[in-house]
Design a protein around this motif. Structure first.
Motif, PDB file in Angstrom:
ATOM      1  N   GLU A 115      20.103  26.573  -3.586  1.00  0.00           N
ATOM      2  CA  GLU A 115      19.290  27.426  -4.460  1.00  0.00           C
ATOM      3  C   GLU A 115      17.973  27.820  -3.786  1.00  0.00           C
ATOM      4  OE1 GLU A 115      20.309  24.224  -5.512  1.00  0.00           O
ATOM      5  OE2 GLU A 115      22.143  25.016  -6.396  1.00  0.00           O
ATOM      6  N   ASP A 116      17.410  26.911  -2.982  1.00  0.00           N
ATOM      7  CA  ASP A 116      16.164  27.201  -2.266  1.00  0.00           C
ATOM      8  C   ASP A 116      16.381  28.320  -1.249  1.00  0.00           C
ATOM      9  OD1 ASP A 116      14.864  25.119  -3.656  1.00  0.00           O
ATOM     10  OD2 ASP A 116      15.455  23.664  -2.119  1.00  0.00           O
TER      11      ASP A 116
ATOM     12  N   ARG B 100      20.099  34.294   5.379  1.00  0.00           N
ATOM     13  CA  ARG B 100      20.359  33.245   4.378  1.00  0.00           C
ATOM     14  C   ARG B 100      21.669  32.520   4.682  1.00  0.00           C
ATOM     15  NH1 ARG B 100      18.099  36.648  -0.274  1.00  0.00           N
ATOM     16  NH2 ARG B 100      16.073  35.641  -0.498  1.00  0.00           N
TER      17      ARG B 100
ATOM     18  N   GLU C 166      18.703  30.594  -1.340  1.00  0.00           N
ATOM     19  CA  GLU C 166      19.013  31.833  -2.051  1.00  0.00           C
ATOM     20  C   GLU C 166      17.764  32.526  -2.579  1.00  0.00           C
ATOM     21  OE1 GLU C 166      21.842  30.249  -4.839  1.00  0.00           O
ATOM     22  OE2 GLU C 166      23.532  30.703  -3.516  1.00  0.00           O
ATOM     23  N   ALA C 167      16.718  31.765  -2.877  1.00  0.00           N
ATOM     24  CA  ALA C 167      15.474  32.332  -3.412  1.00  0.00           C
ATOM     25  C   ALA C 167      14.387  32.503  -2.350  1.00  0.00           C
ATOM     26  CB  ALA C 167      14.949  31.418  -4.528  1.00  0.00           C
TER      27      ALA C 167
END
Length: 92
Positions: A47-48, A76, A50-51
């Motif tokens: 998640e890190d 990414r 991806e953001a």
């Protein structure tokens, strides 16, 4: 990690003091070469990544001597492939 004046800055990234003499095959002028390595493996989750903004991905990849090429999706995917276990990538 923060951006500073167009560059990367991370307190965990420092010179470790290892030096080796040139053996003649790489210039041969007797200069010393310093090897720099981040002290810690990145502890980000899927998640890190991806953001994460593009500048931060660029800094992370540069710190580990990895290529910084392609668009943000490529970066990414590369970072997740390099730093996450396969089970973490496929999780979710």
């Amino acid at each position: 990690m923060t951006a500073a004046a167009g560059g990367c800055q991370d307190s965990s990234y420092k010179q470790n003091g290892m030096q080796s003499k040139s053996n003649g095959n790489h210039g041969g002028n007797g200069n010393y070469v310093c090897f720099e390595m981040p002290l810690h493996y990145p502890r980000y989750k899927k998640e890190d990544y991806e953001a994460m903004p593009e500048w931060q991905l660029d800094c992370l990849l540069k710190q580990y001597g990895l290529p910084v090429m392609g668009d943000i999706a490529d970066k990414r995917n590369f970072a997740m492939g390099a730093f996450l276990w396969p089970s973490e990538i496929n999780n979710k």
